[in-house]
Design a protein around this motif. Structure first.
Motif, PDB file in Angstrom:
ATOM      1  N   LEU A  15       6.366   2.973   3.362  1.00 12.73           N
ATOM      2  CA  LEU A  15       5.997   4.129   3.970  1.00 12.73           C
ATOM      3  C   LEU A  15       7.241   5.136   3.661  1.00 12.73           C
ATOM      4  O   LEU A  15       6.976   6.257   2.951  1.00 12.73           O
ATOM      5  CB  LEU A  15       5.449   4.327   5.274  1.00 12.73           C
ATOM      6  CG  LEU A  15       4.019   3.709   5.463  1.00 12.73           C
ATOM      7  CD1 LEU A  15       3.814   3.843   7.090  1.00 12.73           C
ATOM      8  CD2 LEU A  15       2.945   4.239   4.789  1.00 12.73           C
ATOM      9  N   PHE A  16       8.380   4.652   4.076  1.00  6.67           N
ATOM     10  CA  PHE A  16       9.370   5.420   4.021  1.00  6.67           C
ATOM     11  C   PHE A  16       9.727   5.742   2.317  1.00  6.67           C
ATOM     12  O   PHE A  16      10.333   6.574   2.081  1.00  6.67           O
ATOM     13  CB  PHE A  16      10.699   4.890   4.602  1.00  6.67           C
ATOM     14  CG  PHE A  16      12.001   5.519   4.434  1.00  6.67           C
ATOM     15  CD1 PHE A  16      12.040   6.952   5.166  1.00  6.67           C
ATOM     16  CD2 PHE A  16      12.952   5.088   3.735  1.00  6.67           C
ATOM     17  CE1 PHE A  16      13.300   7.387   5.097  1.00  6.67           C
ATOM     18  CE2 PHE A  16      14.224   5.933   3.446  1.00  6.67           C
ATOM     19  CZ  PHE A  16      14.110   7.314   4.403  1.00  6.67           C
ATOM     20  N   ALA A  17       9.636   4.260   1.718  1.00  8.00           N
ATOM     21  CA  ALA A  17       9.738   4.524   0.123  1.00  8.00           C
ATOM     22  C   ALA A  17       8.982   5.708  -0.335  1.00  8.00           C
ATOM     23  O   ALA A  17       9.247   6.228  -1.320  1.00  8.00           O
ATOM     24  CB  ALA A  17       9.353   3.246  -0.494  1.00  8.00           C
ATOM     25  N   THR A  22       8.950   9.936  -5.197  1.00  9.53           N
ATOM     26  CA  THR A  22       7.717  10.847  -5.515  1.00  9.53           C
ATOM     27  C   THR A  22       6.544  10.550  -6.267  1.00  9.53           C
ATOM     28  O   THR A  22       5.403  11.002  -5.844  1.00  9.53           O
ATOM     29  CB  THR A  22       8.348  12.086  -6.142  1.00  9.53           C
ATOM     30  OG1 THR A  22       8.652  11.708  -7.601  1.00  9.53           O
ATOM     31  CG2 THR A  22       9.427  12.718  -5.475  1.00  9.53           C
ATOM     32  N   ALA A  23       6.641   9.395  -7.020  1.00  7.26           N
ATOM     33  CA  ALA A  23       5.133   8.665  -7.476  1.00  7.26           C
ATOM     34  C   ALA A  23       5.367   7.360  -7.764  1.00  7.26           C
ATOM     35  O   ALA A  23       6.504   6.892  -7.646  1.00  7.26           O
ATOM     36  CB  ALA A  23       5.036   9.602  -8.643  1.00  7.26           C
ATOM     37  N   ALA A 125       3.262  13.886   4.702  1.00  5.85           N
ATOM     38  CA  ALA A 125       2.419  14.843   3.519  1.00  5.85           C
ATOM     39  C   ALA A 125       1.101  14.530   3.224  1.00  5.85           C
ATOM     40  O   ALA A 125       0.133  15.551   3.028  1.00  5.85           O
ATOM     41  CB  ALA A 125       3.470  15.237   2.578  1.00  5.85           C
ATOM     42  N   THR A 126       0.703  13.449   3.329  1.00  6.64           N
ATOM     43  CA  THR A 126      -0.541  12.890   3.156  1.00  6.64           C
ATOM     44  C   THR A 126      -1.460  13.486   3.889  1.00  6.64           C
ATOM     45  O   THR A 126      -2.600  14.148   3.388  1.00  6.64           O
ATOM     46  CB  THR A 126      -0.653  11.317   3.020  1.00  6.64           C
ATOM     47  OG1 THR A 126       0.406  11.019   1.916  1.00  6.64           O
ATOM     48  CG2 THR A 126      -2.060  10.870   2.540  1.00  6.64           C
TER      49      THR A 126
END
Length: 129
Positions: A15-17, A22-23, A125-126
């Protein structure tokens, strides 16, 4: 309790990654050809007893070795970042395929005990999308 920690820690790292990467796929152009190839994101789990007690100088040496191998392998594999824990190092890489991850580990002399392709990432952000 330990089995929950073994599940939560890798999940937290993934999750941190997702926050920092960014993609999960990018396009890499090989300078010798005009074709582009898809890069996949991988989480590599390296069992390294005492990893969390490595000195800054030892970590620098590991980092330099990894970068040297990557430079010789070319642009089809990239190291994004790593997370050092008690007896493991979790690394996030982009590569065209898993074989490149294994080749990097072999050439660098470090383990790649578990290689997991990251299918997607989520972050705080999700929740706002």
């Amino acid at each position: 309790m330990k089995s929950i920690k073994n599940i939560i820690l890798p999940l937290a790292i993934v999750l941190f990654a997702g926050i920092t990467a960014t993609a999960q796929t990018t396009t890499a152009n090989n300078s010798s050809t005009s074709n582009s190839t898809k890069m996949k994101t991988y989480l590599i789990e390296r069992d390294i007893p005492g990893a969390g007690k490595l000195t800054p100088e030892q970590l620098k040496g590991i980092s330099r070795k990894s970068c040297s191998v990557l430079q010789n392998m070319g642009p089809q594999i990239q190291w994004l970042e790593s997370y050092v824990t008690g007896d493991k190092i979790f690394c996030v890489y982009k590569a065209e395929n898993e074989d490149l991850i294994r080749e990097h580990a072999k050439e660098g002399g470090f383990p790649a005990n578990v290689i997991t392709e990251i299918s997607t990432t989520i972050s705080p952000a999700t929740a706002k999308q």
